[in-house]
Design a protein around this motif. Structure first.
Motif, PDB file in Angstrom:
ATOM      1  N   GLY A 157       4.718  18.415   0.416  1.00  0.00           N
ATOM      2  CA  GLY A 157       4.695  17.236  -0.446  1.00  0.00           C
ATOM      3  C   GLY A 157       3.297  16.865  -0.913  1.00  0.00           C
ATOM      4  N   THR A 158       3.146  15.606  -1.234  1.00  0.00           N
ATOM      5  CA  THR A 158       1.956  15.094  -1.909  1.00  0.00           C
ATOM      6  C   THR A 158       0.655  15.293  -1.121  1.00  0.00           C
ATOM      7  N   PRO A 159      -0.429  15.659  -1.826  1.00  0.00           N
ATOM      8  CA  PRO A 159      -1.731  15.737  -1.146  1.00  0.00           C
ATOM      9  C   PRO A 159      -2.316  14.363  -0.850  1.00  0.00           C
ATOM     10  N   TYR A 160      -1.680  13.294  -1.344  1.00  0.00           N
ATOM     11  CA  TYR A 160      -2.285  11.959  -1.203  1.00  0.00           C
ATOM     12  C   TYR A 160      -1.941  11.275   0.119  1.00  0.00           C
ATOM     13  N   ASN A 161      -0.984  11.839   0.881  1.00  0.00           N
ATOM     14  CA  ASN A 161      -0.665  11.211   2.175  1.00  0.00           C
ATOM     15  C   ASN A 161      -1.677  11.674   3.229  1.00  0.00           C
ATOM     16  N   GLY A 204      19.074  15.356   8.169  1.00  0.00           N
ATOM     17  CA  GLY A 204      18.863  15.441   6.718  1.00  0.00           C
ATOM     18  C   GLY A 204      19.212  14.148   5.995  1.00  0.00           C
ATOM     19  N   GLY A 205      18.276  13.619   5.222  1.00  0.00           N
ATOM     20  CA  GLY A 205      18.531  12.440   4.408  1.00  0.00           C
ATOM     21  C   GLY A 205      18.159  11.127   5.066  1.00  0.00           C
ATOM     22  N   ILE A 206      17.718  11.183   6.324  1.00  0.00           N
ATOM     23  CA  ILE A 206      17.421   9.907   7.000  1.00  0.00           C
ATOM     24  C   ILE A 206      16.024   9.391   6.633  1.00  0.00           C
ATOM     25  N   ALA A 209       0.852  -1.190   0.000  1.00  0.00           N
ATOM     26  CA  ALA A 209       0.000   0.000   0.000  1.00  0.00           C
ATOM     27  C   ALA A 209       0.880   1.229   0.000  1.00  0.00           C
ATOM     28  N   GLY A 210       0.925   1.942  -1.133  1.00  0.00           N
ATOM     29  CA  GLY A 210       1.737   3.149  -1.243  1.00  0.00           C
ATOM     30  C   GLY A 210       2.863   2.953  -2.231  1.00  0.00           C
ATOM     31  N   GLY A 211       2.935   3.865  -3.186  1.00  0.00           N
ATOM     32  CA  GLY A 211       3.956   3.740  -4.237  1.00  0.00           C
ATOM     33  C   GLY A 211       4.994   4.834  -4.184  1.00  0.00           C
ATOM     34  N   GLY A 212       5.530   5.094  -2.978  1.00  0.00           N
ATOM     35  CA  GLY A 212       6.683   5.997  -2.841  1.00  0.00           C
ATOM     36  C   GLY A 212       7.946   5.161  -2.716  1.00  0.00           C
ATOM     37  N   ASN A 213       8.984   5.773  -2.170  1.00  0.00           N
ATOM     38  CA  ASN A 213      10.264   5.061  -2.052  1.00  0.00           C
ATOM     39  C   ASN A 213      10.123   3.775  -1.245  1.00  0.00           C
ATOM     40  N   GLY A 228      -3.087   9.673   5.515  1.00  0.00           N
ATOM     41  CA  GLY A 228      -3.033   8.907   6.762  1.00  0.00           C
ATOM     42  C   GLY A 228      -4.180   7.932   6.943  1.00  0.00           C
ATOM     43  N   ARG A 229      -4.882   7.590   5.849  1.00  0.00           N
ATOM     44  CA  ARG A 229      -6.054   6.693   6.006  1.00  0.00           C
ATOM     45  C   ARG A 229      -5.628   5.311   6.474  1.00  0.00           C
ATOM     46  N   LEU A 230      -4.550   4.795   5.899  1.00  0.00           N
ATOM     47  CA  LEU A 230      -4.093   3.464   6.295  1.00  0.00           C
ATOM     48  C   LEU A 230      -3.559   3.503   7.728  1.00  0.00           C
ATOM     49  N   GLU A 232      -4.476   5.327  -8.663  1.00  0.00           N
ATOM     50  CA  GLU A 232      -5.791   5.806  -8.203  1.00  0.00           C
ATOM     51  C   GLU A 232      -6.495   4.703  -7.423  1.00  0.00           C
ATOM     52  N   ALA A 233      -5.713   3.961  -6.666  1.00  0.00           N
ATOM     53  CA  ALA A 233      -6.237   2.858  -5.847  1.00  0.00           C
ATOM     54  C   ALA A 233      -5.865   3.153  -4.401  1.00  0.00           C
ATOM     55  N   GLU A 234      -6.844   3.590  -3.635  1.00  0.00           N
ATOM     56  CA  GLU A 234      -6.581   4.017  -2.262  1.00  0.00           C
ATOM     57  C   GLU A 234      -7.043   2.952  -1.276  1.00  0.00           C
ATOM     58  N   HIS A 288      10.111  14.305  -4.310  1.00  0.00           N
ATOM     59  CA  HIS A 288      10.670  15.639  -4.037  1.00  0.00           C
ATOM     60  C   HIS A 288      12.078  15.581  -3.447  1.00  0.00           C
ATOM     61  N   THR A 289      12.565  14.388  -3.157  1.00  0.00           N
ATOM     62  CA  THR A 289      13.795  14.310  -2.365  1.00  0.00           C
ATOM     63  C   THR A 289      15.034  14.500  -3.231  1.00  0.00           C
ATOM     64  N   ARG A 290      16.148  14.686  -2.533  1.00  0.00           N
ATOM     65  CA  ARG A 290      17.415  14.871  -3.266  1.00  0.00           C
ATOM     66  C   ARG A 290      18.493  13.891  -2.839  1.00  0.00           C
TER      67      ARG A 290
HETATM   68  C1  LIG Z   1       9.955  18.694  -0.306  1.00  0.00           C
HETATM   69  C2  LIG Z   1      10.506  17.482   0.380  1.00  0.00           C
HETATM   70  C3  LIG Z   1      11.873  17.221   0.309  1.00  0.00           C
HETATM   71  C4  LIG Z   1      12.396  16.109   0.961  1.00  0.00           C
HETATM   72  N1  LIG Z   1      13.730  15.853   0.822  1.00  0.00           N
HETATM   73  C5  LIG Z   1      14.249  14.744   1.389  1.00  0.00           C
HETATM   74  C6  LIG Z   1      15.590  14.360   1.120  1.00  0.00           C
HETATM   75  O1  LIG Z   1      16.309  14.982   0.335  1.00  0.00           O
HETATM   76  N2  LIG Z   1      16.053  13.250   1.758  1.00  0.00           N
HETATM   77  C7  LIG Z   1      15.274  12.493   2.601  1.00  0.00           C
HETATM   78  O2  LIG Z   1      15.753  11.518   3.155  1.00  0.00           O
HETATM   79  N3  LIG Z   1      13.983  12.816   2.821  1.00  0.00           N
HETATM   80  C8  LIG Z   1      13.453  13.909   2.232  1.00  0.00           C
HETATM   81  N4  LIG Z   1      12.136  14.190   2.417  1.00  0.00           N
HETATM   82  C9  LIG Z   1      11.325  13.258   3.231  1.00  0.00           C
HETATM   83  C10 LIG Z   1      11.000  12.047   2.350  1.00  0.00           C
HETATM   84  O3  LIG Z   1      10.200  12.482   1.282  1.00  0.00           O
HETATM   85  C11 LIG Z   1      10.272  10.950   3.108  1.00  0.00           C
HETATM   86  O4  LIG Z   1      10.928  10.610   4.273  1.00  0.00           O
HETATM   87  C12 LIG Z   1      10.181   9.699   2.220  1.00  0.00           C
HETATM   88  O5  LIG Z   1       9.915  10.044   0.901  1.00  0.00           O
HETATM   89  C13 LIG Z   1       9.097   8.787   2.720  1.00  0.00           C
HETATM   90  O6  LIG Z   1       8.889   7.754   1.782  1.00  0.00           O
HETATM   91  P1  LIG Z   1       7.549   6.942   1.845  1.00  0.00           P
HETATM   92  O7  LIG Z   1       7.621   5.970   0.727  1.00  0.00           O
HETATM   93  O8  LIG Z   1       7.293   6.463   3.204  1.00  0.00           O
HETATM   94  O9  LIG Z   1       6.409   8.027   1.561  1.00  0.00           O
HETATM   95  P2  LIG Z   1       5.952   8.681   0.176  1.00  0.00           P
HETATM   96  O10 LIG Z   1       7.082   8.825  -0.763  1.00  0.00           O
HETATM   97  O11 LIG Z   1       5.212   9.920   0.516  1.00  0.00           O
HETATM   98  O12 LIG Z   1       4.982   7.600  -0.449  1.00  0.00           O
HETATM   99  C14 LIG Z   1       3.735   7.309   0.108  1.00  0.00           C
HETATM  100  C15 LIG Z   1       2.816   6.922  -1.037  1.00  0.00           C
HETATM  101  O13 LIG Z   1       1.631   6.352  -0.516  1.00  0.00           O
HETATM  102  C16 LIG Z   1       0.533   6.783  -1.292  1.00  0.00           C
HETATM  103  N5  LIG Z   1      -0.639   6.666  -0.421  1.00  0.00           N
HETATM  104  C17 LIG Z   1      -0.995   7.408   0.636  1.00  0.00           C
HETATM  105  N6  LIG Z   1      -2.092   6.923   1.223  1.00  0.00           N
HETATM  106  C18 LIG Z   1      -2.449   5.821   0.522  1.00  0.00           C
HETATM  107  C19 LIG Z   1      -3.495   4.860   0.657  1.00  0.00           C
HETATM  108  N7  LIG Z   1      -4.390   4.942   1.653  1.00  0.00           N
HETATM  109  N8  LIG Z   1      -3.564   3.863  -0.252  1.00  0.00           N
HETATM  110  C20 LIG Z   1      -2.640   3.754  -1.265  1.00  0.00           C
HETATM  111  N9  LIG Z   1      -1.629   4.640  -1.412  1.00  0.00           N
HETATM  112  C21 LIG Z   1      -1.532   5.649  -0.525  1.00  0.00           C
HETATM  113  C22 LIG Z   1       0.875   8.200  -1.696  1.00  0.00           C
HETATM  114  O14 LIG Z   1       0.201   8.578  -2.868  1.00  0.00           O
HETATM  115  C23 LIG Z   1       2.394   8.114  -1.878  1.00  0.00           C
HETATM  116  O15 LIG Z   1       2.729   7.856  -3.220  1.00  0.00           O
HETATM  117  C24 LIG Z   1      11.562  15.268   1.735  1.00  0.00           C
HETATM  118  C25 LIG Z   1      10.191  15.508   1.775  1.00  0.00           C
HETATM  119  C26 LIG Z   1       9.659  16.600   1.088  1.00  0.00           C
HETATM  120  C27 LIG Z   1       8.178  16.840   1.138  1.00  0.00           C
END
Ligand SMILES: Cc1cc2nc3c(=O)[nH]c(=O)nc-3n(C[C@H](O)[C@H](O)[C@H](O)COP(=O)(O)OP(=O)(O)OC[C@H]3O[C@@H](n4cnc5c(N)ncnc54)[C@H](O)[C@@H]3O)c2cc1C
Length: 464
Positions: free
Chosen positions: A215-219, A441-443, A13-17, A221-223, A154-156, A50-52
């Motif tokens: 960052g993203t409007p999609y986070n 930074g970066g953790i 659930a969730g397609g981020g890092n 916190g529903r899960l 688009e699957a929440e 958005h990360t670097r």
């Molecule tokens: C502007 C900015 C800069 C940053 N720079 C850095 C950096 O340089 N280095 C660093 O370490 N950290 C950085 N961070 C923090 C970093 O983005 C987060 O720590 C990291 O990306 C978290 O990864 P994640 O996969 O947990 O979350 P996310 O990348 O946010 O992925 C979560 C995904 O879950 C999806 N989602 C949410 N709810 C649901 C649901 N109910 N069902 C299905 N999908 C869902 C969302 O659409 C999203 O794609 C930055 C953050 C921001 C906003």
């Protein structure tokens, strides 16, 4: 076409890092994997896009990092910023795991820049993604597709059903319909709740109405909420988050890195009453930028203004918005809609208190104020060289720390002390285990990468 009525092996659930790392690791361990991403394809990748960079331990120079950064130093840095609010075992696991991150990421198609020097002085500790997080996530999605991982946009995930401490099924909304999706294991990687304005208001009260979300409007916190409602143990508290001062003209969501205002230590910051409220030169900016979101949040109307003069130009990374500019402090006050007399008085008192020193922005120099409250401890120079510039500031929430408790196998822990056998978490949704407060930074990306890989592998084994 993804058939949601068909049970899968590992559901992510969730397609981020964190989610993509988990999916790739689960697939490599032999599982059939389905990623559910709430955002459309165009906005996939969550905050990660958005990360670097990410912070990595290493014992000597590498292609992407200079010198060495030991476990001891990394852990001490973490202890300092969290003031001890970290689970040591999980923190050390993260740090040790970080040593293998860049090689693994490259094997999935990620690319890094050569070690950087520059404003943030992070070339030793942090590896920078070539093309930023967006390029990294695109590479992960390409690898996922090539390896047969299914992704549904688009699957929440709206809810989860646990039976006797085991994940049973998720309720998923896709194209206006709700589906029950069954799987052998679930990896919860759906980020924090930073984009849920109602939840922020619950935690912060009315000031939250003036917060901007970087960052993203999609986070939403529903899960996270669904898991806590199912008896999962909570970690962290709802007010702990990473928040920086960003340009008040930034959009409500997704402004990203280019809206951050980095000139604070080169000038002064006043609130809407024209008064200074914190030592702008307390320490190096990379060590202080993450407190300014909270400081601005505590000011009336949750707004503040950074004021600099011509001497500061070229010494910081500009934001995407041009500064507001005037030839006099009075003129600047008028444009910022501040009381001209008060701002002139604040600047006058500041200028008069500055002691002569040798300005050097690369070290904690001796340019400081005397008999001024609050003081400016370093890099204090009179604001006397027009034009004068102002940036309006708002709290920019990066991500929240409230999350679910996990163990060293990324398994979710229940409030009653038991462990959920086939339910795992990675990334922001569990980052509070390591980051009880503060930020290094970066953790964020390190936690997501290390725990994403562990969660994916463990989930594959749990459903085998
Ligand atoms: C502007 C900015 C800069 C940053 N720079 C850095 C950096 O340089 N280095 C660093 O370490 N950290 C950085 N961070 C923090 C970093 O983005 C987060 O720590 C990291 O990306 C978290 O990864 P994640 O996969 O947990 O979350 P996310 O990348 O946010 O992925 C979560 C995904 O879950 C999806 N989602 C949410 N709810 C649901 C649901 N109910 N069902 C299905 N999908 C869902 C969302 O659409 C999203 O794609 C930055 C953050 C921001 C906003």
């Amino acid at each position: 076409m993804v058939d949601l009525s068909e049970p899968v092996g590992v559901l992510v659930a969730g397609g981020g890092n964190a989610g993509l790392c988990a999916a790739l690791a689960a697939r490599a361990a032999g599982a059939r994997v389905l990623v559910l991403e709430a955002a459309p394809h165009s906005h996939r990748g969550g905050n990660s896009r958005h990360t670097r960079n990410l912070r990595c331990m290493h014992m000597g120079p590498t292609a992407v990092l200079t010198e060495a950064y030991s476990e001891k130093e990394y852990f001490e840095d973490l202890l300092r910023v969290t003031a001890g609010a970290t689970d040591e075992a999980l923190a050390r696991l993260t740090i040790r795991g970080s040593a293998a991150c860049t090689a693994w990421m490259e094997a999935q198609g990620g690319r890094f820049q050569p070690a950087l020097s520059g404003t943030l002085h992070l070339g030793r500790t942090n590896a920078f993604f070539l093309g930023g997080g967006k390029a990294l996530l695109n590479a992960y999605y390409r690898a996922a597709e090539a390896r047969g991982i299914e992704v549904l946009y688009e699957a929440e995930v709206l809810d989860v059903a646990l039976r006797d401490h085991r994940f049973h099924a998720a309720t998923v909304r896709h194209q206006g319909r709700e589906h029950e999706v069954r799987a052998g294991a679930l990896v919860a990687a759906a980020g924090g709740f930073e984009a849920n304005l109602d939840w922020l208001r619950e935690a912060w009260g009315a000031p939250a109405d003036n917060f901007l979300i970087r960052g993203t409007p999609y986070n939403q916190g529903r899960l996270l909420r669904a898991l806590l409602a199912q008896g999962v143990r909570q970690t962290g508290d709802a007010r702990q988050c990473h928040a920086v001062a960003i340009d008040a003209r930034a959009p409500r969501f997704d402004g990203g890195i280019v809206t951050r205002v980095d000139c604070v230590s080169l000038g002064i910051v006043v609130n809407r009453n024209g008064q200074r409220f914190y030592d702008e030169g307390e320490d190096f900016w990379p060590k202080r930028y993450a407190i300014w979101g909270r400081l601005v949040a505590e000011q009336p109307g949750q707004i503040a203004y950074a004021v600099i003069d011509r001497k500061a130009i070229g010494r910081f990374m500009p934001t995407v918005f041009p500064p507001i500019q005037a030839d006099s402090i009075r003129g600047l006050a008028a444009l910022l809609e501040l009381d001209s007399d008060v701002l002139e008085e604040t600047v006058g008192a500041f200028n008069a208190s500055v002691r002569p020193g040798c300005f050097d922005h690369t070290r904690l120099d001796d340019c400081r104020t005397e008999a001024l409250e609050p003081p400016k401890s370093h890099w204090a120079r009179p604001l006397d060289t027009p034009p004068f510039y102002g940036y309006p500031l708002r709290p920019g929430i990066t991500f929240t720390y409230l999350g679910v408790a996990v163990d060293e196998r990324a398994r979710v822990l229940m409030a009653d002390g038991r462990t959920a056998a086939n339910l795992f978490a990675a990334g922001e949704i569990m980052a509070g285990n390591v980051l009880g407060q503060g930020y290094l930074g970066g953790i964020g990306m390190t936690i997501g990468t290390v725990f994403g890989r562990i969660a994916g592998e463990e989930a594959a084994h749990a459903c085998a």
